[in-house]
Write an enzyme that holds these catalytic residues in place. Sequence first.
Site, PDB file in Angstrom:
ATOM      1  N   SER A   1       1.298  -1.156   0.009  1.00 45.02           N
ATOM      2  CA  SER A   1       0.402  -0.386  -0.521  1.00 45.02           C
ATOM      3  C   SER A   1       0.826   1.091   0.003  1.00 45.02           C
ATOM      4  O   SER A   1       1.197   1.257   0.335  1.00 45.02           O
ATOM      5  CB  SER A   1      -0.566   0.115   0.886  1.00 45.02           C
ATOM      6  OG  SER A   1      -1.748  -1.173   1.184  1.00 45.02           O
TER       7      SER A   1
HETATM    8  N1  SAM Z   1      -0.384  -4.770   3.936  1.00 43.86           N
HETATM    9  C1  SAM Z   1       0.340  -5.429   2.645  1.00 43.86           C
HETATM   10  C2  SAM Z   1       1.987  -4.462   3.413  1.00 43.86           C
HETATM   11  O1  SAM Z   1       2.545  -4.237   3.197  1.00 43.86           O
HETATM   12  O2  SAM Z   1       2.166  -4.896   1.763  1.00 43.86           O
HETATM   13  C3  SAM Z   1      -0.629  -4.539   1.253  1.00 43.86           C
HETATM   14  C4  SAM Z   1      -2.349  -6.375   1.238  1.00 43.86           C
HETATM   15  S1  SAM Z   1      -2.357  -5.906  -0.752  1.00 43.86           S
HETATM   16  C5  SAM Z   1      -2.742  -4.673  -0.665  1.00 43.86           C
HETATM   17  C6  SAM Z   1      -4.114  -6.621   0.185  1.00 43.86           C
HETATM   18  C7  SAM Z   1      -3.530  -8.317   0.050  1.00 43.86           C
HETATM   19  O3  SAM Z   1      -4.947  -8.942   1.133  1.00 43.86           O
HETATM   20  C8  SAM Z   1      -2.707  -9.218  -0.765  1.00 43.86           C
HETATM   21  O4  SAM Z   1      -1.468  -9.750  -0.766  1.00 43.86           O
HETATM   22  C9  SAM Z   1      -4.327 -10.535  -0.627  1.00 43.86           C
HETATM   23  O5  SAM Z   1      -3.215 -11.573  -1.582  1.00 43.86           O
HETATM   24  C10 SAM Z   1      -4.599 -10.374   0.732  1.00 43.86           C
HETATM   25  N2  SAM Z   1      -5.381 -11.044   0.554  1.00 43.86           N
HETATM   26  C11 SAM Z   1      -6.937 -10.800  -0.335  1.00 43.86           C
HETATM   27  N3  SAM Z   1      -7.429 -11.578   0.305  1.00 43.86           N
HETATM   28  C12 SAM Z   1      -7.074 -11.888   1.412  1.00 43.86           C
HETATM   29  C13 SAM Z   1      -8.122 -13.229   2.311  1.00 43.86           C
HETATM   30  N4  SAM Z   1      -9.137 -13.325   1.934  1.00 43.86           N
HETATM   31  N5  SAM Z   1      -7.666 -13.220   3.701  1.00 43.86           N
HETATM   32  C14 SAM Z   1      -6.101 -13.016   3.877  1.00 43.86           C
HETATM   33  N6  SAM Z   1      -5.652 -12.256   2.379  1.00 43.86           N
HETATM   34  C15 SAM Z   1      -5.623 -11.829   1.360  1.00 43.86           C
END
Ligand code: SAM
Length: 248
Positions: free
Chosen positions: A97
């Site tokens: 992000s």
């Molecule tokens: N917080 C992260 C960072 O600091 O790099 C960025 C997150 S990225 C915007 C969103 C993440 O959520 C992705 O890696 C995606 O695979 C994960 N994601 C999506 N759906 C999810 C779920 N149901 N459970 C866990 N993770 C999930």
Amino acid sequence: MPATALRLAATALLLLAALDAAHAAASDDRADERQRLTQTVAAQMRETGSATGRPALSERVTTALRQVPRHAFVPEDQRLYAYVNRPLPIGHGQTISQPYIVALMTELAQPQPDHKVLEVGTGSGYQAAVMARLVRTVYSMEIIEPLGLAARERLQTLGYRNVEVRLGDGYHGWEEHAPYDAILVTAAASHIPPPLIRQLKPGGRMVIPVGAAFLVQQLMLVEKNADGTVSTRQILPVAFVPLTGGAR
Ligand code: SAM
């Protein structure tokens, strides 16, 4: 050359080598870039403060942003841009992000040193690392196995001993360690997952983007009242990758 002069020359060489190593470490650390990025983030917080209710970047969050080496959380080909205030690709169609959003979500969660925090969406592990500097423990869930494994290893290597990463669908939360003082969801959900509301402490706060996938969502602040009811507030329009998994 007499022995004393030789010893002096050797000591001088060692000192120069040590200085060189320290200089190399300092420039690799990119602390100056982090300092400038933190100022940019603080300025954006001030500009958006009347809408978000968080105009100031607190001392604690400022320090955390200055300490966490964002360049260690992005792929090699993105390292040049690590201290630009924008999201970056981390592979598997996912992103780390934007630093401003990380700062804002962290501030909205009001982290305290004794807090236990759940993050849904580990991604690179950057948000977890920032939060880990502010609270007792971070439990972070990632649904894409290679991302979760890489983030776990990265956090270990960087010395974050108070973050646990679990592979799985964060929609259902992480029951074993509930209730949480704060929950950060870093992927966009179509609704606030009821299991996450259940796993939030009374008095706890959840920050979550809510809205349709691949469109603009609303970043929401969800506060759980003492009687178990929740109050929600829209903070800001945002664009997150979608929350995937079983129950959407
Ligand atoms: N917080 C992260 C960072 O600091 O790099 C960025 C997150 S990225 C915007 C969103 C993440 O959520 C992705 O890696 C995606 O695979 C994960 N994601 C999506 N759906 C999810 C779920 N149901 N459970 C866990 N993770 C999930």
